[in-house]
Design a protein around this motif. Structure first.
Motif, PDB file in Angstrom:
ATOM      1  N   GLY A  23     -48.427  -6.928 -34.163  1.00  0.00           N
ATOM      2  CA  GLY A  23     -48.744  -8.276 -33.703  1.00  0.00           C
ATOM      3  C   GLY A  23     -48.697  -9.264 -34.867  1.00  0.00           C
ATOM      4  N   LEU A  24     -49.227  -8.832 -36.000  1.00  0.00           N
ATOM      5  CA  LEU A  24     -49.198  -9.703 -37.185  1.00  0.00           C
ATOM      6  C   LEU A  24     -47.772  -9.874 -37.699  1.00  0.00           C
ATOM      7  N   TYR A  25     -47.033  -8.768 -37.756  1.00  0.00           N
ATOM      8  CA  TYR A  25     -45.622  -8.868 -38.156  1.00  0.00           C
ATOM      9  C   TYR A  25     -44.903  -9.871 -37.260  1.00  0.00           C
ATOM     10  N   GLY A  26     -45.219  -9.780 -35.960  1.00  0.00           N
ATOM     11  CA  GLY A  26     -44.568 -10.658 -34.997  1.00  0.00           C
ATOM     12  C   GLY A  26     -44.839 -12.120 -35.307  1.00  0.00           C
ATOM     13  N   LEU A  27     -46.116 -12.427 -35.582  1.00  0.00           N
ATOM     14  CA  LEU A  27     -46.474 -13.816 -35.866  1.00  0.00           C
ATOM     15  C   LEU A  27     -45.772 -14.297 -37.134  1.00  0.00           C
ATOM     16  N   ILE A  28     -45.730 -13.418 -38.139  1.00  0.00           N
ATOM     17  CA  ILE A  28     -45.059 -13.782 -39.392  1.00  0.00           C
ATOM     18  C   ILE A  28     -43.567 -14.010 -39.132  1.00  0.00           C
ATOM     19  N   GLY A  29     -42.990 -13.130 -38.290  1.00  0.00           N
ATOM     20  CA  GLY A  29     -41.565 -13.252 -37.986  1.00  0.00           C
ATOM     21  C   GLY A  29     -41.230 -14.479 -37.157  1.00  0.00           C
ATOM     22  N   MET A  30     -42.170 -14.905 -36.295  1.00  0.00           N
ATOM     23  CA  MET A  30     -41.893 -16.060 -35.433  1.00  0.00           C
ATOM     24  C   MET A  30     -41.593 -17.312 -36.254  1.00  0.00           C
ATOM     25  N   GLY A  31     -42.314 -17.466 -37.355  1.00  0.00           N
ATOM     26  CA  GLY A  31     -42.065 -18.626 -38.213  1.00  0.00           C
ATOM     27  C   GLY A  31     -40.630 -18.643 -38.690  1.00  0.00           C
ATOM     28  N   MET A  32     -40.155 -17.465 -39.092  1.00  0.00           N
ATOM     29  CA  MET A  32     -38.785 -17.385 -39.576  1.00  0.00           C
ATOM     30  C   MET A  32     -37.797 -17.566 -38.428  1.00  0.00           C
TER      31      MET A  32
END
Lengths: 326, 402, 301
Positions: free
Chosen positions: C27-36
């Motif tokens: 879930g955290l990876y996802g949030l970090i990836g969404m920015g990119m």
């Protein structure tokens, strides 16, 4: 008349340049400067081989450290495990680079967009993890320590010089040949190139293989010269992959002399910054990257070429690389 | 008056000539390459601070106070090697050929020590390394390279002794970061387990900097080993212990392999999960070496940071350097090497004497210690002769603790 | 027999716990990836300073907690606007001139490398290389479900990551600004013809991409620690997540994050911890070969 005079100057300049390069380590006996000269030549090799693929063929790679590390590990392991002599091993290192490039190119060049750039990055990280974990073969993180091969720096210098010269000559010939025109066509408009019947995948692959060969040779050279390698050093994203792009972009993509200028700037400035800016030197380095890209988007050689002498201009591109986008 | 001045000057000159052909009052410049930026900056800084603290004291006490260089001051030429071996190499080549330093000390990571040592050996300039841990630094036959600290394979010597005598484990999990240090130390411990007949239930390398160690820890939990041995830097050590507590893993003891487990930030960052954890270490502030505690206090007072063994190594090396300069006949490389090889002194890091044993040469042979975190403090508990307090064993399970 | 049963039970527990751990981290990876992903969708470039923006977010969160005692769970109130402004400034003064000059995309990417270097090293000078952690009253709390234990901060971080993702989705779908962003992502030229101020949209999008890292930073602090050089690790993760999700798709990125988290944790248990990250890359290359459009197919945003 004037043109003739210019040509004479050019030949004179070339002869002088060769003399300076050959004579440098004999005249300058300071090993510290010799070390910097060796690294300058190594970066010319790396920047030029990246530029062949990225600058001329328009295929941007974010993971050329994959080839660099592959070359470094191939020759070092051949020496450490089988006693295979390291300098011929450099050639095998280069061949290993080609063997790595073949499947990579086959998979990625079918796709458009940033896939190739991203896959290269993934490949280099993958190889780093494999060398790190395959301890029986590579000693993992312990790395490989080689005996130093020469006491004097002269042989190292001339080998680096030969490697840099070979890379530049290969680029020059390739770009001047029909392959070069196909690559340019692919970079400018792939659809049009295909419509003309150019086998785009094949020519991109040729550029990738040549680029991989020299990058891997440079990796073998690094291992022989530094006499120690470990996975984080030779597969480094920032210190190898990104630095290669930086050398090419700073100097001028798609120009023969761009990487030479880029390498000179990077090697001298990073050494000077280290001494004068101490802890802040990486900030200065970052600011430099930003300033060059914002104010000289075509690189130093590219920007000068627009108003400088004719021979400085990009060899193939009739217009500056940036103008063709969009 | 004028005449008096002339006479006294002449007298002084004569006295000087009589005592020695020395160069009293000279400044002796020694090269100190360190990673002050880049990934190892934290350790580079700590080691630099320790050298500078030592040097400050030495200078205040009159610099070199004995021998041919009596009255000379020592100056350290610090070069930032940016945590990269090729820069370490260029820095050392600069120090040797341009600044003409007679001797080199310093560096941190093994990969950079290799680069410095190879150059020093080639130029036949003595190099005193105080932190690089790879075994083969002193196994290459490099005649000019000396090392103060123990090689990586010996870091857990004291801990192994403690395990055999006190815990007597039948099984052990070995978790380690995938670096040179982690790999070398874990391999040495693994080989030792074979010799003494301890079953290794897990042998897991991991990539430093992970967010989540639970999958790996779950595998350990399933095997329920007697000892959980971890070689990790600070942040991973913190997370490993926090998550072991969350998963309620209960080996007989948790044992760290130096590095992160002995740093003050570990105790704070592990949020209570650090309590009663054992660790191998090279040094602790309460160890019974003369000057250890004083060094700890002085360092803390000056820099506001708790020093751990990396700093002590630098501080000790500064005093070894002074000692060598007090015994050497000249600054010629052969004389310096001879003086270095004849070193036999006590430092807050322990005795320093360079020996050849097993495959090593020019290697300081020191015992290693075991510390335990008791009530949030690092306490030396093993070997007995250096211990500051008793060890707490058996260690209660997480659920039984308050 | 009883022994075997016990072992089977243990294996199931391990599997469940591994999956849970993977999803929570994912879930955290996802949030970090969404920015990119959102940046890629509109700007068509990979922002290699994404991890460094996350690092800045974490430091902001750390300082508002240390100085004013603001709980990390509430700190997005500060980190989101702070990072938004930072993102807008970076785009307006550095990227916009490049885009106007129609610079090569690799120049824009390299520019973000330069920005990343400056941010990392400025943080190094300002805050030293020391590792820092935040301890709150609930830091060590656990939620136990039978034989499975999960740390409360990890669950909270996951929950808020889902909230932020949903909010972003609603914003993109329901608001005018969000629609403009989606239009620009689909076809900048057409958007321009429809009267969308593409340049302004692209500045705002970059700001949103940075703001998402601010939110992610606030949450990551709960389970991780911070130091200036952590950006690189997370830039790489975000990168994989974005490809898994199909370049430029924010919802896909969230899914990609969870897939990556699962691949890593299952890989660590059933293959080897050392190869954990390599498994992420293998999934990545397989995706490129077989499903280059990403997990959720062609849909963008």
């Amino acid at each position: 008349m004037a043109a003739r005079g210019g040509k004479g100057w050019r030949w004179g300049g070339a002869v002088l340049g060769v003399a300076v390069l050959l004579g440098f380590p004999i005249v300058v006996s300071d090993v510290y400067l010799q070390h910097l000269a060796i690294f300058f030549l190594l970066w010319v090799t790396l920047g030029t081989s990246w530029n062949l693929l990225g600058g001329y063929a328009g295929q941007i790679s974010f993971g050329h450290a994959a080839f660099f590390g592959m070359g470094a590990y191939t020759s070092s392991l051949l020496f450490a495990k089988l006693g295979f002599p390291p300098w011929p091993g450099m050639l095998l290192g280069g061949v290993a680079g080609i063997l790595l490039a073949l499947p990579m190119g086959h998979i990625c060049f079918r796709l458009r967009g940033p896939f190739f750039a991203l896959s290269m990055l993934a490949l280099s990280e993958f190889l780093r993890l494999v060398t790190l974990n395959w301890r029986d073969l590579t000693e993992g993180a312990v790395g490989i320590l080689l005996p130093p091969f020469f006491i004097s720096k002269l042989p190292y210098y001339y080998i680096a010089l030969a490697l840099a010269a070979a890379t530049m000559l290969a680029t020059w010939f390739l770009v001047d040949s029909k392959v070069g025109f196909y690559l340019l066509a692919i970079r400018e408009d792939q659809d049009a190139a295909e419509a003309l019947g150019i086998d785009t995948t094949w020519y991109k692959l040729v550029a990738l293989m040549v680029s991989a060969f020299f990058s891997a040779m440079a990796g073998s050279y690094y291992a022989n010269y530094m006499a120690y390698i470990d996975p984080p050093i030779v597969f480094s994203i920032v210190d190898i992959s990104i630095a290669m792009i930086l050398v090419a972009v700073l100097g001028g993509m798609g120009t023969l002399w761009g990487p030479v200028v880029g390498a000179l700037v990077i090697v001298t400035l990073s050494e000077a910054f280290r001494a004068y800016f101490a802890a802040a030197h990486l900030i200065v380095y970052g600011v430099l990257i930003i300033v060059v890209i914002v104010f000289m988007p075509e690189g130093i050689v590219g920007s000068l070429a627009a108003r400088g002498p004719r021979w400085l201009r990009p060899r193939v591109a009739t217009d500056a690389p940036g103008a063709s986008q969009g | 008056m004028k005449r008096m001045g002339w006479i006294s000057m002449l007298a002084i000159a004569l006295v000087c000539m009589a005592t020695s052909a020395s160069v009293a009052g000279e400044v002796i410049k020694v090269g100190l390459p360190l990673p002050l930026t880049g990934i190892h900056a934290k350790f580079g800084e700590a080691i630099r601070n320790a050298y500078l603290l030592g040097l400050e004291e030495i200078t205040a006490a009159g610099g070199v106070t004995k021998g041919a260089f009596k009255g000379s001051k020592i100056e350290l030429l610090i070069e930032d090697t940016t945590s990269k071996p090729e820069v370490a190499r260029s820095a050392v080549e600069k120090l040797i050929t341009r600044d003409k330093v007679p001797m080199i000390v310093g560096e941190y990571s093994s990969s950079n020590v290799f680069a410095v040592a190879a150059v020093a050996d080639k130029f036949q300039i003595p190099y005193l390394s105080q932190t690089g841990a790879a075994d083969n630094i002193t196994q290459q036959g490099w005649k000019w390279v000396f090392r103060v600290n123990q090689p990586a394979s010996e870091y857990a010597g004291g801990l192994q002794d403690f395990l055999l005598k006190v815990v007597k484990p039948k099984s052990m999990a070995i978790l380690f970061e995938n670096t040179l240090f982690g790999t070398s130390l874990s391999k040495a411990v693994q080989e030792w387990t074979k010799e003494v007949g301890i079953e290794v239930t897990n042998f897991e390398p991991y990539e430093a900097g992970a967010i989540d160690f639970k999958p790996m820890l779950l595998k350990v939990k399933a095997k329920n080993p007697d000892v959980m041995f971890m070689v990790s830097y600070l942040m991973d050590a913190m997370l490993l212990m926090r998550q072991s507590k969350e998963l309620d893993i209960n080996p007989k003891i948790f044992a760290g392999g130096a590095a992160g487990f002995t740093m003050p930030e570990f105790i704070e960052g592990a949020r209570g999960a650090a309590e009663l954890v054992y660790s191998a270490t090279l040094w602790a502030p309460d160890v019974k070496y003369k000057g250890a505690r004083e060094f700890y206090d002085k360092y803390y007072k000056k820099y506001g940071v708790h020093p751990e063994y990396h700093s002590t190594e630098g501080y000790a090396a500064a005093y070894v350097l002074k000692d060598v300069l007090e015994r050497t006949k000249s600054l010629k490389n052969e004389d310096l090497r001879e003086a270095l090889a004849a070193t036999d002194m006590l430092t807050p890091f322990g005795p320093v004497k360079f020996e050849a044993y097993k495959k090593f040469i020019n290697q300081n042979r020191l015992p290693t210690l075991v510390v335990q975190i008791q009530k949030g403090k690092l306490v030396t508990v093993w070997p007995k002769e250096f211990a500051a307090a008793d060890y707490v064993y058996p260690v209660p399970k997480w659920a039984e603790r308050k | 027999m009883a022994e075997g049963q016990r072992k089977g039970h243990m294996d199931l527990t391990i599997l469940l716990q591994t999956v849970l751990a993977g999803v929570l981290v994912g879930g955290l990876y996802g949030l970090i990836g969404m920015g990119m992903a959102i940046n890629f969708g509109v700007l068509r470039i990979i922002n290699l300073a994404q991890g460094e923006l996350l690092m800045v977010g974490m430091y902001v969160c750390y300082w508002v907690f240390t100085l004013w005692g603001l709980d990390p769970l509430l700190s997005p109130v500060v980190t989101i606007p702070f990072l938004f402004v930072l993102g807008v400034v970076i785009h307006r003064f550095l990227l916009t001139p490049l885009i106007r000059a129609r610079a090569l995309p690799e120049n824009q990417i390299l520019l973000t490398v330069g920005v990343g270097l400056v941010l990392t090293n400025a943080a190094l000078l300002a805050f030293t290389s020391n590792y820092r952690t935040i301890t709150t009253s609930y830091s060590a709390s656990l939620i136990t479900l039978g034989s499975i234990a999960v740390s409360l901060p990890a669950v909270l971080a996951f929950g808020i990551a889902m909230l932020v993702s949903s909010a972003l989705w609603l914003f993109l779908m329901k608001t005018d600004l969000g629609k403009c962003i989606r239009a620009t992502a689909q076809d900048p030229d057409a958007a321009l013809l429809m009267g969308v101020n593409v340049e302004r949209i692209s500045v705002i999008t970059f700001g949103i991409g940075a703001a998402l890292e601010g939110a992610a930073g606030s949450l990551l602090v709960l389970v991780y620690y911070l130091f200036p050089a952590l950006g690189g690790i997370f830039t790489l993760k975000a990168f994989i997540v974005v490809v898994l999700g199909g370049l430029g798709s924010t919802l896909g990125a969230l899914l990609g994050g969870i897939v990556l988290g699962l691949a890593e944790s299952l890989g660590a248990v059933f293959v080897s911890t050392g190869y954990k990250d390599a498994i992420g890359f293998i999934v990545f290359v397989l995706m490129l070969i077989f499903r280059p459009a990403g997990l959720v197919g062609k849909a963008r945003m």
